[in-house]
Design a protein around this motif. Structure first.
Motif, PDB file in Angstrom:
ATOM      1  N   THR A 292      31.588 -31.639   1.055  1.00 47.09           N
ATOM      2  CA  THR A 292      31.638 -30.260   0.368  1.00 47.09           C
ATOM      3  C   THR A 292      32.530 -30.384  -0.725  1.00 47.09           C
ATOM      4  O   THR A 292      33.581 -31.116  -0.667  1.00 47.09           O
ATOM      5  CB  THR A 292      32.214 -29.423   1.265  1.00 47.09           C
ATOM      6  N   LEU A 293      32.028 -30.125  -1.886  1.00 47.14           N
ATOM      7  CA  LEU A 293      32.704 -30.112  -3.334  1.00 47.14           C
ATOM      8  C   LEU A 293      33.245 -28.663  -3.656  1.00 47.14           C
ATOM      9  O   LEU A 293      34.366 -28.734  -4.303  1.00 47.14           O
ATOM     10  CB  LEU A 293      31.603 -30.677  -4.344  1.00 47.14           C
TER      11      LEU A 293
ATOM     12  N   LEU B 255      23.781 -34.959  -5.635  1.00 46.08           N
ATOM     13  CA  LEU B 255      24.349 -33.815  -5.965  1.00 46.08           C
ATOM     14  C   LEU B 255      23.521 -32.561  -5.548  1.00 46.08           C
ATOM     15  O   LEU B 255      22.711 -32.448  -6.646  1.00 46.08           O
ATOM     16  CB  LEU B 255      25.351 -33.793  -7.226  1.00 46.08           C
ATOM     17  N   SER B 256      23.942 -31.709  -4.683  1.00 44.79           N
ATOM     18  CA  SER B 256      23.227 -30.472  -4.448  1.00 44.79           C
ATOM     19  C   SER B 256      23.944 -29.175  -4.551  1.00 44.79           C
ATOM     20  O   SER B 256      25.005 -29.156  -4.136  1.00 44.79           O
ATOM     21  CB  SER B 256      22.603 -30.744  -3.186  1.00 44.79           C
ATOM     22  N   PHE B 257      23.268 -28.140  -5.272  1.00 46.37           N
ATOM     23  CA  PHE B 257      23.742 -27.043  -5.123  1.00 46.37           C
ATOM     24  C   PHE B 257      23.119 -25.978  -4.442  1.00 46.37           C
ATOM     25  O   PHE B 257      21.804 -25.998  -4.542  1.00 46.37           O
ATOM     26  CB  PHE B 257      23.810 -26.218  -6.843  1.00 46.37           C
ATOM     27  N   ARG B 258      23.709 -25.299  -3.553  1.00 42.79           N
ATOM     28  CA  ARG B 258      22.800 -24.452  -2.636  1.00 42.79           C
ATOM     29  C   ARG B 258      23.274 -23.007  -2.471  1.00 42.79           C
ATOM     30  O   ARG B 258      24.750 -22.883  -2.361  1.00 42.79           O
ATOM     31  CB  ARG B 258      22.933 -25.080  -1.092  1.00 42.79           C
ATOM     32  N   ARG B 259      22.443 -22.070  -2.114  1.00 49.38           N
ATOM     33  CA  ARG B 259      22.646 -20.710  -2.117  1.00 49.38           C
ATOM     34  C   ARG B 259      22.422 -20.045  -0.880  1.00 49.38           C
ATOM     35  O   ARG B 259      21.707 -20.777   0.079  1.00 49.38           O
ATOM     36  CB  ARG B 259      21.773 -19.852  -3.140  1.00 49.38           C
ATOM     37  N   THR B 260      23.251 -19.051  -0.365  1.00 46.79           N
ATOM     38  CA  THR B 260      23.002 -18.462   0.830  1.00 46.79           C
ATOM     39  C   THR B 260      21.831 -17.399   0.593  1.00 46.79           C
ATOM     40  O   THR B 260      21.646 -16.872  -0.742  1.00 46.79           O
ATOM     41  CB  THR B 260      24.314 -17.876   1.189  1.00 46.79           C
ATOM     42  N   PRO B 261      21.209 -16.889   1.471  1.00 48.92           N
ATOM     43  CA  PRO B 261      20.121 -15.905   1.442  1.00 48.92           C
ATOM     44  C   PRO B 261      20.703 -14.632   0.890  1.00 48.92           C
ATOM     45  O   PRO B 261      21.981 -14.282   1.109  1.00 48.92           O
ATOM     46  CB  PRO B 261      19.293 -15.758   2.637  1.00 48.92           C
ATOM     47  N   GLY B 262      19.995 -13.948   0.159  1.00 43.05           N
ATOM     48  CA  GLY B 262      20.538 -12.434  -0.335  1.00 43.05           C
ATOM     49  C   GLY B 262      20.308 -12.393  -1.994  1.00 43.05           C
ATOM     50  O   GLY B 262      19.652 -13.234  -2.620  1.00 43.05           O
ATOM     51  N   PRO B 263      21.339 -11.489  -2.477  1.00 43.65           N
ATOM     52  CA  PRO B 263      20.945 -11.058  -3.808  1.00 43.65           C
ATOM     53  C   PRO B 263      20.950 -12.257  -4.645  1.00 43.65           C
ATOM     54  O   PRO B 263      21.773 -13.206  -4.489  1.00 43.65           O
ATOM     55  CB  PRO B 263      21.866  -9.947  -3.896  1.00 43.65           C
ATOM     56  N   GLY B 264      20.266 -12.407  -5.850  1.00 42.17           N
ATOM     57  CA  GLY B 264      20.585 -13.481  -6.765  1.00 42.17           C
ATOM     58  C   GLY B 264      21.935 -13.484  -7.227  1.00 42.17           C
ATOM     59  O   GLY B 264      22.500 -12.431  -7.381  1.00 42.17           O
TER      60      GLY B 264
ATOM     61  N   ALA C 154      27.455 -19.385  -2.434  1.00 42.60           N
ATOM     62  CA  ALA C 154      26.854 -20.614  -2.691  1.00 42.60           C
ATOM     63  C   ALA C 154      27.850 -21.520  -2.353  1.00 42.60           C
ATOM     64  O   ALA C 154      29.142 -21.528  -2.020  1.00 42.60           O
ATOM     65  CB  ALA C 154      26.337 -20.642  -3.937  1.00 42.60           C
ATOM     66  N   TRP C 155      27.375 -22.849  -2.491  1.00 40.00           N
ATOM     67  CA  TRP C 155      28.289 -24.089  -2.501  1.00 40.00           C
ATOM     68  C   TRP C 155      27.462 -25.173  -2.795  1.00 40.00           C
ATOM     69  O   TRP C 155      26.324 -25.088  -3.310  1.00 40.00           O
ATOM     70  CB  TRP C 155      28.632 -24.397  -1.005  1.00 40.00           C
ATOM     71  N   PHE C 156      28.322 -26.310  -3.309  1.00 38.85           N
ATOM     72  CA  PHE C 156      27.668 -27.516  -3.529  1.00 38.85           C
ATOM     73  C   PHE C 156      28.318 -28.771  -2.946  1.00 38.85           C
ATOM     74  O   PHE C 156      29.468 -28.775  -2.523  1.00 38.85           O
ATOM     75  CB  PHE C 156      27.561 -27.555  -5.049  1.00 38.85           C
ATOM     76  N   GLU C 157      27.464 -29.767  -2.826  1.00 35.54           N
ATOM     77  CA  GLU C 157      27.889 -31.099  -2.041  1.00 35.54           C
ATOM     78  C   GLU C 157      27.230 -32.235  -2.475  1.00 35.54           C
ATOM     79  O   GLU C 157      26.375 -32.213  -3.422  1.00 35.54           O
ATOM     80  CB  GLU C 157      27.513 -30.777  -0.450  1.00 35.54           C
ATOM     81  N   CYS C 158      27.723 -33.387  -2.033  1.00 30.00           N
ATOM     82  CA  CYS C 158      27.304 -34.459  -2.590  1.00 30.00           C
ATOM     83  C   CYS C 158      27.321 -35.653  -1.221  1.00 30.00           C
ATOM     84  O   CYS C 158      28.167 -35.508  -0.691  1.00 30.00           O
ATOM     85  CB  CYS C 158      28.325 -35.207  -3.491  1.00 30.00           C
ATOM     86  N   ARG C 159      26.086 -36.178  -1.452  1.00 32.56           N
ATOM     87  CA  ARG C 159      25.994 -37.270  -0.361  1.00 32.56           C
ATOM     88  C   ARG C 159      26.752 -38.506  -0.623  1.00 32.56           C
ATOM     89  O   ARG C 159      25.920 -39.319  -1.506  1.00 32.56           O
ATOM     90  CB  ARG C 159      24.420 -37.157   0.455  1.00 32.56           C
TER      91      ARG C 159
END
Length: 496
Positions: free
Chosen positions: A244-245, A162-171, A231-236
């Motif tokens: 995509t979750l 389970l991974s949480f991912r952000r796009t570049p840019g402001p926090g 951002a988004w999160f996903e699971c392999r």
């Protein structure tokens, strides 16, 4: 139970950690062992089996559940409250039963039911073991736990697969509580203040969801016609590409829903035949749609269907019609004329048919009017279709045809509740729909899209295909609305 425990920011755990439930510090709410997680899941399964079929987003209504199989269980917070992320495979009985559907659940566990969680979100009380007597509920309705989910997105945490991912840019802020959206839909949404909205996909398939895929492409291209992806999160899942979750995007607090705007204009027709010129907005919406299509054609794969593949496209429409006739026998008398329309589509495009990535489920409810212009939402496509099919390139005019059907639906609200058939109201509704359909097409052409009037066979086939889908949907879910798509079928059959 103890006060909530917090896991550390920027946690990157190996797959074995997620399997053993090693998240945060030890707390009595969820034990830090694989047996502890398994015990919780097993205790929850009977409650899930009763609650799941009552949910708007559950696709298995009317079919008894044969088996519930946990796929991945990940504790995201331990203590009281606890937060468990669960992917669950649901299998149905019967000779035609497939491998089942995987659903995403966010489960909250508390010693006492929180005030923010209404009875429809409560699964029940757990029995036995460490969790005996604790309340199990849908955590989407718990502001504290949805705030915890935002923290994981903000810090880009990873828990095994389970991974949480952000796009570049402001926090991202990590301290915003989330409130569940009240809109009924095929997924669930959580709104964080006036800044972000998180869509949680409920029915999960391996692969990138088109909503994330296309929204990222449009965001990276600088399009202002969608909310920016944050951002988004996903699971392999086992032996597959990541699924995509959830998708976090900028919230549009000042936006107005296109469907509600249209209904407001339609309602005013009863007292004033000229309540305002919504056609101006329809034209602007057409331009916005064309702009989105142009960016997608520039940034995503396109193709030219040859004669054989164009025939396959028309053949698929004919197959859907045949299935619809079986489900709704009232379509039988239109079948010859509608099949002729699909054949005309093939004959009109012998030299090829251009296809590209599109929205896939465009209607007025997927469009928001903001002070800066129209914005399109929810690029997921029709959720009932397999994900691989939703990711295929399609004629761009499929979105246009779908929006034209939406104008028809909005106009039909003028007749709802009217005693008998009021000819004057029917004429007003038809005129409103025709005016706005024409304005939308003109705006689409002005925005650089293919002129719908220049491809009459394609437009007719696409609109028929959409109306056939609507007939089946309304027959199954809203029989009182069935006359709306049937009226379109009658009109379209007469034009072939």
């Amino acid at each position: 139970m103890s006060e909530p425990s917090r896991s550390q920011a920027h946690v990157h755990r190996e797959p074995s950690d997620a399997a053993t439930g090693q998240v945060g510090t030890r707390a009595p709410g969820v034990r830090r062992t694989a047996a502890g997680v398994s015990e919780l899941v097993q205790a929850a399964l009977p409650l899930i089996a009763e609650w799941l079929p009552t949910q708007r987003w559950y696709a298995g209504k009317g079919r008894p559940i044969a088996a519930l199989t946990p796929v991945v269980g990940t504790p995201l917070q331990v203590g009281d409250p606890a937060l468990l992320h669960l992917l669950l495979r649901v299998e149905h009985g019967g000779a035609t039963a497939g491998p089942g559907d995987v659903y995403q659940l966010l489960l909250g566990i508390r010693s006492e039911q929180p005030a923010s969680v209404g009875p429809m979100a409560v699964l029940g009380r757990l029995e036995g073991g460490t969790y005996d007597g604790a309340t199990l509920y849908d955590a989407v309705h718990d502001p504290e736990l949805t705030g915890r989910l935002l923290e994981h997105l903000a810090t880009g945490d990873r828990f095994g697969s389970l991974s949480f991912r952000r796009t570049p840019g402001p926090g991202l802020p990590g301290n915003l509580p989330g409130r569940a959206s009240t809109a009924e839909q095929s997924n669930s949404s959580v709104i964080y203040d006036t800044e972000f909205i998180l869509k949680l996909f409920r029915r999960i398939s391996p692969g990138t969801n088109p909503d994330l895929e296309l929204s990222l492409a449009l965001s990276r291209a600088g399009s202002t016609r969608i909310p920016r992806v944050a951002a988004w999160f996903e699971c392999r899942l086992e032996r597959s590409e990541p699924a995509t979750l959830g998708l976090l995007q900028r919230y549009l607090p000042d936006a107005e829903d296109g469907w509600e705007l249209a209904l407001d204009q339609v309602a005013r027709l009863k007292g004033d035949p000229s309540p305002g010129n919504f056609a101006i907005e329809a034209h602007r919406l057409g331009r916005a749609t064309a702009e989105v299509h142009r960016v997608l054609a520039r940034t995503m794969p396109t193709a030219l269907l040859d004669r054989a593949r164009t025939a396959e496209l028309a053949g698929a429409m004919a197959d859907r019609l045949d299935s619809a006739v079986t489900a709704v026998p009232g379509l039988m008398r239109y079948r010859p004329a509608l099949r002729a329309a699909f054949q005309q589509l093939t004959e009109a495009h012998l030299d090829g048919l251009q296809v590209q990535r599109i929205h896939g489920d465009l209607h007025l409810g997927q469009a928001m009017r903001t002070p800066q212009g129209w914005v399109l939402l929810d690029f997921e496509g029709e959720p009932a279709k397999p994900l691989a099919e939703r990711r295929l390139p399609q004629p761009a005019l499929r979105d246009v045809a779908a929006m034209l059907r939406s104008f028809d639906y909005a106009a039909a609200h003028l007749l709802a509740g009217a005693p008998g058939q009021d000819p004057e109201l029917a004429q007003l509704a038809a005129a409103w729909a025709a005016r706005n359909r024409a304005a939308y097409c003109a705006g689409y052409t002005a925005g650089g899209g293919l002129d719908p009037a220049g491809a009459p066979e394609l437009m007719r086939a696409l609109e028929i295909d959409k109306a056939v889908y609507e007939v089946v949907y309304e027959a199954r879910h809203r029989p009182s609305w069935l006359p709306i798509p049937l009226a379109a079928i009658n009109r379209l059959a007469d034009t072939v």
